[in-house]
Structure formats: structure tokens, C-alpha cells
Enzyme design. Sequence first.
Site, PDB file in Angstrom:
ATOM      1  N   HIS A  54      41.974  30.261  38.821  1.00 37.37           N
ATOM      2  CA  HIS A  54      42.245  31.544  39.451  1.00 37.37           C
ATOM      3  C   HIS A  54      40.972  32.362  39.495  1.00 37.37           C
ATOM      4  O   HIS A  54      39.898  31.894  39.071  1.00 37.37           O
ATOM      5  CB  HIS A  54      43.366  32.291  38.711  1.00 37.37           C
ATOM      6  CG  HIS A  54      43.105  32.461  37.249  1.00 37.37           C
ATOM      7  ND1 HIS A  54      42.459  33.551  36.728  1.00 37.37           N
ATOM      8  CD2 HIS A  54      43.417  31.664  36.194  1.00 37.37           C
ATOM      9  CE1 HIS A  54      42.362  33.432  35.416  1.00 37.37           C
ATOM     10  NE2 HIS A  54      42.937  32.302  35.063  1.00 37.37           N
ATOM     11  N   SER A 297      47.107  38.884  36.430  1.00 37.91           N
ATOM     12  CA  SER A 297      47.637  37.746  35.687  1.00 37.91           C
ATOM     13  C   SER A 297      47.233  36.446  36.347  1.00 37.91           C
ATOM     14  O   SER A 297      47.265  36.320  37.568  1.00 37.91           O
ATOM     15  CB  SER A 297      49.164  37.826  35.605  1.00 37.91           C
ATOM     16  OG  SER A 297      49.688  36.625  35.070  1.00 37.91           O
ATOM     17  N   LYS A 298      46.866  35.473  35.545  1.00 39.88           N
ATOM     18  CA  LYS A 298      46.480  34.166  36.092  1.00 39.88           C
ATOM     19  C   LYS A 298      47.678  33.438  36.696  1.00 39.88           C
ATOM     20  O   LYS A 298      47.508  32.450  37.395  1.00 39.88           O
ATOM     21  CB  LYS A 298      45.834  33.309  35.011  1.00 39.88           C
ATOM     22  CG  LYS A 298      46.771  32.871  33.884  1.00 39.88           C
ATOM     23  CD  LYS A 298      46.027  32.012  32.879  1.00 39.88           C
ATOM     24  CE  LYS A 298      46.940  31.523  31.763  1.00 39.88           C
ATOM     25  NZ  LYS A 298      46.219  30.676  30.804  1.00 39.88           N
ATOM     26  N   ARG A 299      48.866  33.949  36.431  1.00 37.99           N
ATOM     27  CA  ARG A 299      50.054  33.308  36.999  1.00 37.99           C
ATOM     28  C   ARG A 299      50.449  33.922  38.338  1.00 37.99           C
ATOM     29  O   ARG A 299      51.401  33.502  38.962  1.00 37.99           O
ATOM     30  CB  ARG A 299      51.220  33.389  36.013  1.00 37.99           C
ATOM     31  CG  ARG A 299      50.833  32.855  34.631  1.00 37.99           C
ATOM     32  CD  ARG A 299      52.017  32.468  33.793  1.00 37.99           C
ATOM     33  NE  ARG A 299      51.621  32.180  32.420  1.00 37.99           N
ATOM     34  CZ  ARG A 299      51.022  31.078  32.031  1.00 37.99           C
ATOM     35  NH1 ARG A 299      50.743  30.141  32.916  1.00 37.99           N
ATOM     36  NH2 ARG A 299      50.683  30.880  30.769  1.00 37.99           N
TER      37      ARG A 299
END
Length: 600
Positions: A54, A297-299
Site C-alpha cells: 500500500h 489504513s493499509k486495509r
Amino acid sequence: MRSLRSGLLARRSWVCMQCRQASSTSVAAHNRKTKLPDFPARTRFAPSPTGYLHLGSLRTALFNYLLAKRTGGQFLLRIEDTDQKRTIPGAEKRLYEDLQWAGLQWDEGPVVGGPYGPYRQSGRTSIYRDHVHDLIQKGHAYRCFCSAKRLDTLARHRSQAGLSPGYDRKCADILHEHAENRAAEGETHVVRLKVEEYPSFEDLVYGRTGQNRPVKKLDFIDRVYDDPILLKSDGHPTYHLANVVDDHLMKITHVIRGTEWMPSTPLHVALYNAFNWTPPQFGHVPLLVDKSGQKLSKRNADIDLTFFKGKQGILPASLVNFAALLGWSHTSKSDLFNLEELSKIFNLKITRGNTVVAFEKLWFLQKAHAQRIVSNGGSELDNLVSNISNKVKTTIPEKKLSSVLKSRTLSELITPLLQADAKSFTNASEFITRNSTFFTPDLKRPTYTPNNPYIPIQSLHTAAAALTLVPEPHWTIQTHKHNISIYDGGSTLLEDTPPTKGQDAEIAHAAADKAFKKELYNYLRWALSAGKPGPGIPETLAILGREESVRRLREAMDLTVDKGAINPVTARRAKEREAKRKAEAETQDQSWMGSLAPRS
């Protein structure tokens, strides 16, 4: 004279000791100011295949890569795959592809190999166990046989009492031989690090940090300690153990990572001290946050590299440039850098505090890099043309494409179109949509509406027809620009609206020519591209090619041939002029060419 010159050159090559020392001092001072090492740095990027690359992890990889390249060192890739339960199938392969797409090729690591492998933690389990055994032998670690139930009871007991969590070292007093026998018999256990204090450390970004805090916690219930687990009950290492052992054995000199790892760094330093190793230099880069101050957020799908590459069509150079500017400052006048340029100027002048990510900057860089790529040519332009070509093939029917291309390849159409459209380029999809009229012969032209109703349509037809007389070998942008510029539209217009009495004839002619050219451009854009904005008319003619341009102009003439002129006076005079030209055509068949006709 020659000997004198040779002597001067020889003198230039000699530098006195004092100057050499001053120069060396200057370099050292510069390195201290920019926090660059005086030696080649060995850095690493150590992602876990439990997720995808990311924006934040790209920046971390980039800073480590740039530090290595800036100092003539090596950039390593290490896969931290000890958490097998959370590993995503295919994530490791995509990680390689994403790094290579961004141009961050590692010097050592999976695929390429190196002297300190294996570079995948799942293949280094025996190495971690050996090092844990050494710590146990030296009294810096111990085996803990406490059951999960006991640890849970201890944790709940302290939580209910409002106390901080910790371990009471119940197993630290087990005799070494007894603990080894229990382990040999297969009794479930973990290995804990016996820490006496968590030392502070010197951070390359934040300076001296940490509290040199003791690990023993005194309270009215019991003494507890922060003794972290190094080896889990399944025999696999925790992140902290594997991280420290790998960095040491792979001779990593600098660790650049996010500030979320700062609380763990005193533990890592304590572990280095237990091994009696010199820790690398740590530098923690600020968190990335949105405009509201919330952590990216990396998600989130919108910061996944696949989102930038696929959905948004961001160029590798644009995203790398954008990531580099997130928390790093420089003294250059421009923010536009490619990877090679970044490698030459990068330093560790990294800002403290959270970094707000403004994606407007990304789109600015996208357009700037598109112009640079188109201007420079080479492999980057080839890749961009190939990417657009692939998208065109999936969106435009082959029959329509072949009708426009004729004998040309798709690349031969797209390349000059890119050169004309570079300032507006955002991504391949928008490029195709914006320039859709170049990829299909079917134009949905609205009814032609003149800007200047006093200019007869026949005059526009004549001018357009004159442009089509250019032969194929001379069908170029330069030729079309020249022909349009010399076309005498002023004389045509003044036939219908002669200058008033007292009006300067030259000024009147220039004004009439300007008005005619403006309407001619309006008509040609409608005829060639259905009135859609895009490249200039000379560029459009050249990009479409002679055959397709002539076809479109004739098609447009058929659509407007009966429209006549809007103004009735103009219409009458246009009829008279047309009758006169028809009469002249019997003796001079090139009269319809207007100002481009050969002069006698």
C-alpha cells in the site's frame, strides 16, 4: 607553451593536506546535516505476505531503497512469513510485481539470491532456535511453561485491580537443567527474554527517544515484568526475535520504518544488547493521515497499489515521486523527480509528526510526468503507448479501429495523439474517452452551428477542400499550420461585407481574416471530431491521416451543403460569387482552391 600548460594541469591535480582535511571536514559536516552515513548503507524492506503493498509500505520501501542507492550501498528484500495462518495466497508474488513496477529492484533477496539467505523467514527457523538457545545458555532468556489458563487468570486479575499487564517470572526460577529436560520431553512452553531495562536510543528523525525504563513493576499485588516472548509454543519466532536476528546476520546498517514501530524499538535494542550486538541506526518516518487527521489504513482499498495501478491508471514515476514527498523535504525548486533523480539527492531530512496525504498533488505529478515521458521518449513512452493500446483493444471494436487505422499500427496513431495531448493526460481510460473520435469512423456530430452567421458555408467548404489537396508525403502538422495561416479568408469575407467608407483597408482585411479563421477552426473541429475539444486542427489532421481526414471533411460537406448562409444578404452574394466561380472554372479548373491555387 605546451610544457607550461602541462605544468598548470599537473599543479591542479595536487591538493595540500590542509585543503584535503577541509574538504573531508566539509563532506562530513554535510553528511551530519543531512544525516547521511559516511559509508555504504545496507537497508532492507521486510514485508509480510499477510497483505498487499500500500502507499505507506511503498514509501517505507522507497526510503530504504533511496538511502542505499544514495550511499552506494545495497537494498535487501526479506519476506517475513512466520504468520502462516494469516498469509494471503498470491500476496508474495504480487509484492514482487508491485516493487518491480515501481522500479524498486532489490540487490539481495528472493528470486535474485544473495550471500545471507534464505531471505524468507519460514526458511530460517533453525537459525532463530539456535540463537534463542544461546540466550538461554547465557541467562538472558528462559523457558516459560505457564499454561494459557494461568496467564489469562493473571491478566484478568491485574486488569480487575486496575493494574498494567505483566508477567510474574514464575518460570524464571526453574533450574536450567530441569527446564531443558521438560522441553526435551515435549512439554509445551515458550521462551521469554529476561529484560532488566528497555534502553533509550538515538533516532535519525526524532533524536534521543525512549525512557530507559526498568521492566520491573512494583505494586501491592506482586512484582511483574515485561519479559516478551521470543519463541512461540509452536517453535516459530515472534516478529521481534526474527527481525533482530535477521537484521544482524544480514548486516543491515539502517532501518527506516514507520513511527508505529517506535514503541517496539527499545525492546529490539534490549535484544541487541542481550546478544552483545551493535544495533543498526533507526529512523522512524511519520504516519500518513487523511485531511481529517485519520490514519490511512493499509486495509483501505484506496491506498492499495492495485488501486493506483489499475483503477486510477497512475504512472509508476508519478506514484514514486508522490510517495517520496510524503514526509521528506528537499531544497530543489521543483517537486518533479524520477527515481534516478531521487537517488542522487535523497537525504534523511524527514519531517516529524503526521503527514497529510493530499491526492491533488498526485494528479499534478501525473500530468507533469506524462509530459516528461512523452518529451523524452524511450522505454517509458513505449510502455505508456502499450498500456493505452491494450485498453483501446478492449473498448473499441476491431472493425471500427481498422477502418480508422488503414495501414497504420495502433501505436502509430496513439504516439502522436499522446504528444498532442500530454498536458491533459491523467490516465489511459480518460485519454481514450477524451480522444474517442480518433478511434472510430462513426462521428455523432450535432447540427453545425456557426459562431459567425455572416460567413458563408460555401467559403468554409472551399477552405476545407483546399486543405485536402496536400499529398500524402507532405501531410504533416507543419504543412497544415502553414496552409491555414496563408489562406486568405479576409478577401473572401470582404466580398460580402466591404469596408465602410474611411475604414483602413489593411486593418479591415486583417479583422476579416481573423474572423474567418476563427469560424474555419470551428467548422473544422466540428467536421473532424464532432466539435469535441482536443488537439489543434493541424495536429488532428496529421494524427487522423490524409485518407480519414478527407473522408470526414467530405462527409461534413455533405451534411452542410444545402444549409447555405444564415444571413439573406450573405446568401445572395454567396450565390453570385458561386456563379462567377463556376463560369471561371471553365477556363481555370483550379479556381475553387481559393488562396492555395497556383498564381499566374
